[in-house]
Design a protein around this motif. Structure first.
Motif, PDB file in Angstrom:
ATOM      1  N   GLY A  17      27.197  70.904  24.147  1.00 26.54           N
ATOM      2  CA  GLY A  17      26.256  70.113  23.370  1.00 26.54           C
ATOM      3  C   GLY A  17      25.101  69.685  24.253  1.00 26.54           C
ATOM      4  O   GLY A  17      25.204  69.712  25.484  1.00 26.54           O
ATOM      5  N   THR A  18      24.004  69.300  23.611  1.00 22.20           N
ATOM      6  CA  THR A  18      22.828  68.831  24.337  1.00 22.20           C
ATOM      7  C   THR A  18      22.704  67.320  24.183  1.00 22.20           C
ATOM      8  O   THR A  18      22.766  66.804  23.056  1.00 22.20           O
ATOM      9  CB  THR A  18      21.550  69.506  23.791  1.00 22.20           C
ATOM     10  OG1 THR A  18      21.678  70.921  23.981  1.00 22.20           O
ATOM     11  CG2 THR A  18      20.308  69.003  24.530  1.00 22.20           C
ATOM     12  N   ALA A  32      28.515  52.614  33.082  1.00 20.10           N
ATOM     13  CA  ALA A  32      28.541  53.801  32.226  1.00 20.10           C
ATOM     14  C   ALA A  32      27.249  53.893  31.431  1.00 20.10           C
ATOM     15  O   ALA A  32      26.483  52.931  31.343  1.00 20.10           O
ATOM     16  CB  ALA A  32      29.735  53.731  31.276  1.00 20.10           C
ATOM     17  N   TYR A  33      27.055  55.063  30.849  1.00 18.61           N
ATOM     18  CA  TYR A  33      25.968  55.291  29.904  1.00 18.61           C
ATOM     19  C   TYR A  33      26.563  55.556  28.532  1.00 18.61           C
ATOM     20  O   TYR A  33      27.651  56.116  28.414  1.00 18.61           O
ATOM     21  CB  TYR A  33      25.116  56.505  30.304  1.00 18.61           C
ATOM     22  CG  TYR A  33      24.353  56.336  31.584  1.00 18.61           C
ATOM     23  CD1 TYR A  33      23.622  55.179  31.851  1.00 18.61           C
ATOM     24  CD2 TYR A  33      24.341  57.340  32.540  1.00 18.61           C
ATOM     25  CE1 TYR A  33      22.909  55.033  33.020  1.00 18.61           C
ATOM     26  CE2 TYR A  33      23.624  57.204  33.714  1.00 18.61           C
ATOM     27  CZ  TYR A  33      22.918  56.050  33.948  1.00 18.61           C
ATOM     28  OH  TYR A  33      22.209  55.897  35.112  1.00 18.61           O
ATOM     29  N   ARG A  34      25.805  55.175  27.533  1.00 19.84           N
ATOM     30  CA  ARG A  34      26.118  55.504  26.146  1.00 19.84           C
ATOM     31  C   ARG A  34      25.307  56.767  25.841  1.00 19.84           C
ATOM     32  O   ARG A  34      24.085  56.771  26.004  1.00 19.84           O
ATOM     33  CB  ARG A  34      25.682  54.343  25.254  1.00 19.84           C
ATOM     34  CG  ARG A  34      26.280  54.314  23.908  1.00 19.84           C
ATOM     35  CD  ARG A  34      25.882  53.079  23.100  1.00 19.84           C
ATOM     36  NE  ARG A  34      25.170  52.044  23.831  1.00 19.84           N
ATOM     37  CZ  ARG A  34      25.535  50.772  23.873  1.00 19.84           C
ATOM     38  NH1 ARG A  34      26.586  50.354  23.215  1.00 19.84           N
ATOM     39  NH2 ARG A  34      24.834  49.897  24.544  1.00 19.84           N
ATOM     40  N   LEU A  35      25.998  57.834  25.435  1.00 19.19           N
ATOM     41  CA  LEU A  35      25.349  59.111  25.181  1.00 19.19           C
ATOM     42  C   LEU A  35      25.475  59.500  23.710  1.00 19.19           C
ATOM     43  O   LEU A  35      26.461  59.160  23.054  1.00 19.19           O
ATOM     44  CB  LEU A  35      25.987  60.235  26.010  1.00 19.19           C
ATOM     45  CG  LEU A  35      26.086  60.041  27.518  1.00 19.19           C
ATOM     46  CD1 LEU A  35      26.825  61.218  28.142  1.00 19.19           C
ATOM     47  CD2 LEU A  35      24.710  59.874  28.127  1.00 19.19           C
ATOM     48  N   ARG A  36      24.481  60.239  23.225  1.00 18.95           N
ATOM     49  CA  ARG A  36      24.555  60.915  21.930  1.00 18.95           C
ATOM     50  C   ARG A  36      24.359  62.392  22.246  1.00 18.95           C
ATOM     51  O   ARG A  36      23.364  62.761  22.891  1.00 18.95           O
ATOM     52  CB  ARG A  36      23.506  60.391  20.965  1.00 18.95           C
ATOM     53  CG  ARG A  36      23.820  58.938  20.554  1.00 18.95           C
ATOM     54  CD  ARG A  36      22.821  58.340  19.591  1.00 18.95           C
ATOM     55  NE  ARG A  36      22.569  59.101  18.388  1.00 18.95           N
ATOM     56  CZ  ARG A  36      23.340  59.111  17.290  1.00 18.95           C
ATOM     57  NH1 ARG A  36      24.433  58.384  17.254  1.00 18.95           N
ATOM     58  NH2 ARG A  36      23.016  59.828  16.239  1.00 18.95           N
ATOM     59  N   VAL A  37      25.333  63.213  21.805  1.00 15.91           N
ATOM     60  CA  VAL A  37      25.353  64.633  22.156  1.00 15.91           C
ATOM     61  C   VAL A  37      25.326  65.465  20.877  1.00 15.91           C
ATOM     62  O   VAL A  37      26.155  65.271  19.988  1.00 15.91           O
ATOM     63  CB  VAL A  37      26.609  64.980  22.995  1.00 15.91           C
ATOM     64  CG1 VAL A  37      26.576  66.434  23.439  1.00 15.91           C
ATOM     65  CG2 VAL A  37      26.737  64.053  24.206  1.00 15.91           C
ATOM     66  N   ASP A  38      24.376  66.391  20.804  1.00 12.03           N
ATOM     67  CA  ASP A  38      24.217  67.263  19.638  1.00 12.03           C
ATOM     68  C   ASP A  38      25.018  68.543  19.847  1.00 12.03           C
ATOM     69  O   ASP A  38      24.725  69.323  20.747  1.00 12.03           O
ATOM     70  CB  ASP A  38      22.741  67.594  19.441  1.00 12.03           C
ATOM     71  CG  ASP A  38      22.468  68.453  18.223  1.00 12.03           C
ATOM     72  OD1 ASP A  38      23.421  68.824  17.497  1.00 12.03           O
ATOM     73  OD2 ASP A  38      21.285  68.773  17.992  1.00 12.03           O
ATOM     74  N   PHE A  39      26.019  68.756  18.965  1.00  9.60           N
ATOM     75  CA  PHE A  39      26.867  69.954  19.027  1.00  9.60           C
ATOM     76  C   PHE A  39      26.510  70.967  17.941  1.00  9.60           C
ATOM     77  O   PHE A  39      27.313  71.838  17.623  1.00  9.60           O
ATOM     78  CB  PHE A  39      28.338  69.557  18.912  1.00  9.60           C
ATOM     79  CG  PHE A  39      28.827  68.784  20.097  1.00  9.60           C
ATOM     80  CD1 PHE A  39      29.182  69.414  21.270  1.00  9.60           C
ATOM     81  CD2 PHE A  39      28.915  67.401  20.037  1.00  9.60           C
ATOM     82  CE1 PHE A  39      29.619  68.686  22.367  1.00  9.60           C
ATOM     83  CE2 PHE A  39      29.357  66.668  21.125  1.00  9.60           C
ATOM     84  CZ  PHE A  39      29.712  67.317  22.297  1.00  9.60           C
ATOM     85  N   GLY A  40      25.326  70.857  17.360  1.00  8.82           N
ATOM     86  CA  GLY A  40      24.903  71.814  16.348  1.00  8.82           C
ATOM     87  C   GLY A  40      25.337  71.410  14.948  1.00  8.82           C
ATOM     88  O   GLY A  40      26.002  70.400  14.749  1.00  8.82           O
ATOM     89  N   VAL A  62      18.667  63.394  29.104  1.00  6.70           N
ATOM     90  CA  VAL A  62      18.196  63.889  27.807  1.00  6.70           C
ATOM     91  C   VAL A  62      17.727  65.329  27.960  1.00  6.70           C
ATOM     92  O   VAL A  62      16.943  65.652  28.844  1.00  6.70           O
ATOM     93  CB  VAL A  62      17.080  62.981  27.249  1.00  6.70           C
ATOM     94  CG1 VAL A  62      16.487  63.573  25.971  1.00  6.70           C
ATOM     95  CG2 VAL A  62      17.615  61.581  26.987  1.00  6.70           C
ATOM     96  N   GLY A  63      18.277  66.202  27.126  1.00  2.00           N
ATOM     97  CA  GLY A  63      17.962  67.626  27.187  1.00  2.00           C
ATOM     98  C   GLY A  63      18.972  68.441  27.979  1.00  2.00           C
ATOM     99  O   GLY A  63      18.955  69.665  27.928  1.00  2.00           O
ATOM    100  N   LYS A  64      19.866  67.772  28.716  1.00  2.98           N
ATOM    101  CA  LYS A  64      20.870  68.473  29.529  1.00  2.98           C
ATOM    102  C   LYS A  64      22.029  68.913  28.639  1.00  2.98           C
ATOM    103  O   LYS A  64      22.519  68.159  27.816  1.00  2.98           O
ATOM    104  CB  LYS A  64      21.375  67.553  30.638  1.00  2.98           C
ATOM    105  CG  LYS A  64      22.394  68.203  31.566  1.00  2.98           C
ATOM    106  CD  LYS A  64      22.861  67.253  32.652  1.00  2.98           C
ATOM    107  CE  LYS A  64      21.861  67.126  33.758  1.00  2.98           C
ATOM    108  NZ  LYS A  64      21.654  68.339  34.548  1.00  2.98           N
ATOM    109  N   GLN A  65      22.483  70.154  28.810  1.00  3.98           N
ATOM    110  CA  GLN A  65      23.665  70.628  28.105  1.00  3.98           C
ATOM    111  C   GLN A  65      24.911  70.258  28.901  1.00  3.98           C
ATOM    112  O   GLN A  65      24.914  70.346  30.138  1.00  3.98           O
ATOM    113  CB  GLN A  65      23.616  72.139  27.884  1.00  3.98           C
ATOM    114  CG  GLN A  65      22.630  72.537  26.806  1.00  3.98           C
ATOM    115  CD  GLN A  65      22.855  73.950  26.323  1.00  3.98           C
ATOM    116  OE1 GLN A  65      22.813  74.886  27.100  1.00  3.98           O
ATOM    117  NE2 GLN A  65      23.090  74.076  25.019  1.00  3.98           N
ATOM    118  N   VAL A  66      25.955  69.835  28.186  1.00  3.71           N
ATOM    119  CA  VAL A  66      27.208  69.429  28.801  1.00  3.71           C
ATOM    120  C   VAL A  66      28.373  70.055  28.052  1.00  3.71           C
ATOM    121  O   VAL A  66      28.240  70.480  26.907  1.00  3.71           O
ATOM    122  CB  VAL A  66      27.364  67.888  28.813  1.00  3.71           C
ATOM    123  CG1 VAL A  66      26.342  67.243  29.725  1.00  3.71           C
ATOM    124  CG2 VAL A  66      27.277  67.314  27.412  1.00  3.71           C
TER     125      VAL A  66
END
Length: 112
Positions: A17-18, A32-40, A62-66
């Motif tokens: 996800g990005t 920690a960080y709070r992240l929002r990840v786009d998995f399509g 932001v913009g990094k794929q994980v």
């Protein structure tokens, strides 16, 4: 090291996800960080908490794929429900390095 069967591994949904948003998570017990990840489209955007503050700044995430586990049940972390587990590796100094693909892949792609 405990051995597992292929069927055990196959049940884990490791997807790419990005990161679309990253911000400080001051309510977390450890930095920690709070992240929002786009998995399509099929999975959508999921929230996660990641203890990666030693090596990363929110704006560079932001913009990094994980790579993340998307089929764990949601977990309450302070005031937030974490909906996926972003993966990484601990260095000798305890800092976490994110697990990332070395080339871009479509969001939602499953680890093969």
């Amino acid at each position: 090291m405990e051995q597992i069967e292929w069927a055990d591994f196959a049940r884990v949904e490791l997807r790419v996800g990005t990161i679309v948003a990253a911000e400080a998570f001051p309510e977390a017990r450890r930095p920690a960080y709070r992240l929002r990840v786009d998995f399509g489209e099929a999975i959508g955007v999921r929230k996660s908490s990641a203890q990666i503050t030693e090596l990363y700044e929110p704006e560079e995430l932001v913009g990094k794929q994980v790579v993340a586990v998307v089929n764990f049940p949601a977990k309450q972390i302070g005031p937030m429900r974490s909906e996926c587990l972003v993966t990484g590796f601990h260095r000798d100094d305890g800092a976490v390095v994110l697990a990332t693909p070395d080339l871009p892949v479509p969001n939602g792609a499953r680890l093969a």
